[in-house]
Design an enzyme around this catalytic site. Structure first.
Site, mmCIF file in Angstrom:
data_model
loop_
_atom_site.group_PDB
_atom_site.id
_atom_site.type_symbol
_atom_site.label_atom_id
_atom_site.label_comp_id
_atom_site.label_asym_id
_atom_site.label_seq_id
_atom_site.Cartn_x
_atom_site.Cartn_y
_atom_site.Cartn_z
ATOM 1 N N CYS A 164 0.834 -1.200 0.000
ATOM 2 C CA CYS A 164 0.000 0.000 0.000
ATOM 3 C C CYS A 164 0.876 1.260 0.000
ATOM 4 O O CYS A 164 1.378 1.651 -1.048
ATOM 5 C CB CYS A 164 -0.982 -0.048 1.174
ATOM 6 S SG CYS A 164 -2.389 1.047 0.896
ATOM 7 N N HIS B 232 -3.376 -4.939 0.672
ATOM 8 C CA HIS B 232 -2.711 -5.478 1.861
ATOM 9 C C HIS B 232 -2.818 -7.008 1.819
ATOM 10 O O HIS B 232 -3.655 -7.589 2.531
ATOM 11 C CB HIS B 232 -3.383 -4.953 3.133
ATOM 12 C CG HIS B 232 -3.087 -3.516 3.396
ATOM 13 N ND1 HIS B 232 -1.921 -3.098 3.980
ATOM 14 C CD2 HIS B 232 -3.796 -2.401 3.132
ATOM 15 C CE1 HIS B 232 -1.926 -1.784 4.084
ATOM 16 N NE2 HIS B 232 -3.051 -1.329 3.572
ATOM 17 N N GLU C 189 -1.189 -9.178 3.169
ATOM 18 C CA GLU C 189 -0.932 -9.822 4.467
ATOM 19 C C GLU C 189 -2.228 -10.196 5.188
ATOM 20 O O GLU C 189 -2.259 -11.121 5.995
ATOM 21 C CB GLU C 189 -0.073 -8.907 5.357
ATOM 22 C CG GLU C 189 -0.723 -7.609 5.850
ATOM 23 C CD GLU C 189 -0.578 -6.433 4.878
ATOM 24 O OE1 GLU C 189 -0.327 -6.677 3.681
ATOM 25 O OE2 GLU C 189 -0.725 -5.272 5.329
#
Ligand code: GLN
Length: 544
Positions: A385, A510, A512
């Protein structure tokens, strides 16, 4: 079928891993074939976590539907491997805003609106509705905060009332300190905390004890005695090598059978395959021979929980690449205004570098210096990001030689705004829940690193941002070798950028947030794979 409930409560202090206990209990119930999911109460009056600084509350976790929720949801999804939605997060802010809006509509006409019964009834209704909508056999409710806090008192009371009409098993989490001087586990804090719980009308069925070392028999007996419980109901939750081993350790202690029997559920059918695969996955963590140094260069470094999902995504992909990872947390501000040799000194030992997400201008120049260091030295880079945005600014400044390049977020008057506010953000005034939030698809260009990572022309990742790459600069970037490897399906929004000829990739999403132990996030997996190659190449060179 009527849903049964496990209520996980903290009586002593927060921050001892109640979320992991909740996730572990749910995981175990799932292994026995039960449809179980957690729901979380948070006492604060914010509607959601979205407006909180990560320093206050750790990472803001984003769900598929765009809800901004407590970081414990990250733990839930990583353990249970299911996606949650907004209904599973109940905050004080949500409860009171609905109660007051109902009052204005006249739903309580003639009555004075009270915590008991109106607020508690509302909470119980919400819980039961979410359980029913998801056909849950067991709902595991985590009550945020600690018993005795004003903030969560009405949630605790609602749970006491729920137990009057439904099957509810209470799990109290506590902390057992060990005095280093005498090497003795102390139970007094737990004894005192038990009084608060009993005062609230709750007799726990189990007490999960966080501690450094295994509970001694004496500690267990003492806690059991003061809590009116058999000693088997005192569960050991001492420090393990990694959190993914906790459900297995609970099973080793027989907590699985005990909790099922307390719930009056059949315990005869654990899924052996699932148990074994969880066991081997958790053993794969930190098991490889190669040790990689990976740096996270960000701006909320003094609280590692701010980047909890990034850390876990690294754990997952390290396990799947059979390497150990040594994480270096570096405050990006420290890399500002520094000469090249100082930057090399700070970053030089790393085999891969990540710049994670963030907001506001503090530390940005240090991140840009980091990106430059990676690009000029062939160090694998992953930008998340904000990490993609600084990758773009660095490229504009140092490769395309576009003077005065910056993001409009950090310098509204910048001569060349490489990163700009998204069109649909321009009219937004309110701060809460107004970013580009939740899961969006990205179209991926074949033959790119992104394509190698995803193995597909389409990727779905979660987002949380207001700014985007400015398309006015797309051509200049591509002419100088930057690859736009991912865009929104209509081609308008740049979703991924990557360097040519060396591994460096930035994503506006994102990834993750969707990484699971059983299914590491593709970009992290590729990044760790490339970091390992870089590490081995470097080792070879050193030997020569
Ligand atoms: N501050 C940037 C934006 O709003 C990046 C956000 C992030 O990293 N999540 O676009």
């Amino acid at each position: 079928m009527q849903t049964k409930y496990v209520v996980v409560i903290g009586s002593l202090l927060s921050g001892i891993g109640k979320g992991v206990v909740t996730a572990s209990i749910t995981k175990i119930l799932g292994m026995y074939g039960y449809n179980a999911m957690p729901l979380k109460f948070d006492g604060y009056l914010n509607y959601d976590c979205g407006t909180m600084n990560p320093y206050r509350h750790g990472e803001v976790f984003v769900l598929e539907d765009g809800s901004e929720v407590d970081m414990d949801f990250g733990e839930y999804e990583r353990f249970i491997d299911r996606d949650f939605n907004n209904a599973f997060s109940l905050t004080g802010g949500k409860v009171f805003s609905e109660i007051i809006s109902n009052e204005r509509k006249g739903k309580f006409l003639g009555r004075d609106v009270q915590i008991i019964p109106h607020v508690t009834d509302f909470i119980i209704d919400r819980v039961e509705k979410t359980a029913e909508d998801n056909k849950l056999e067991v709902m595991v409710i985590e009550v945020g905060g600690t018993v005795g806090d004003i903030e969560n008192s009405y949630f605790v009371e609602a749970m006491r009332q729920l137990a009057l009409k439904r099957k509810v098993v209470f799990v109290n989490t506590t902390f057992v300190p060990e005095l280093e001087t005498v090497g003795e586990q102390k139970t007094k804090p737990t004894q005192i905390a038990m009084r608060g719980l009993m005062q609230a009308g709750i007799q726990p069925n189990f007490i999960v004890c966080r501690s450094k070392n295994k509970l001694t028999a004496e500690t267990r007996n003492k806690i059991a005695y003061f809590a009116n419980l058999p000693k088997e109901a005192i569960i050991d939750d001492h420090d393990l090598e990694n959190i993914y081993k906790i459900p297995l350790d609970f099973i080793r202690q027989g907590f699985d059978k005990l909790i099922l029997s307390a719930l009056e559920l059949d315990s005869g059918r654990i899924n052996k395959e699932e148990l074994e695969s969880w066991d081997s996955n958790s053993k794969a963590i930190n098991a490889g021979n190669d040790i990689l140094n990976i740096a996270i260069v960000g701006k909320y470094m003094s609280l590692h929980d701010s980047y909890k999902s990034v850390k876990e995504a690294i754990v997952h992909s390290a396990a799947s690449n059979n390497v150990k990872v040594n994480l270096n947390w570096i405050e990006s501000e420290e890399l500002e205004g520094e000469g090249e040799s100082r930057i090399r000194e700070t970053l030089g030992t790393n085999d891969g570098i990540i710049v994670p997400g963030g907001f506001g201008g503090r530390g940005i120049e240090g991140m840009i210096n980091t990106v430059r260091y990676c690009r000029e030295n062939g160090v694998p880079y992953l930008g998340l990001c904000l990490g993609m945005q600084v990758m773009a600014i660095e490229f504009a400044r140092n490769v395309c030689n576009i003077e005065g390049s910056n993001s409009a977020e950090f310098d509204k008057g910048a001569e060349n705004k490489i990163i700009v506010l998204m069109d649909d953000q321009k009219k937004v005034i309110d701060k809460g829940g107004t970013m580009r939030l939740g899961s969006f698809p990205a179209k991926i260009k074949e033959g790119t690193e992104a394509y190698k990572a995803y193995g597909s022309q389409l990727a779905h990742e979660r987002h949380r941002h207001r700014y985007e790459f400015n398309n006015d600069y797309r051509e200049a970037f591509e002419n100088k070798g930057m690859v736009v490897s991912g865009t929104s399906p209509d081609g308008k929004l740049v979703e991924m950028l990557e360097w040519k000829g060396q591994f460096g990739i930035g994503t506006q999403a994102h990834p993750e947030l969707k990484s699971r132990l059983v299914r590491p996030a593709p970009l992290f997996n590729r990044f760790i794979h490339e970091s390992r190659s870089f590490h081995l190449r470097r080792k070879d060179r050193d030997i020569i």
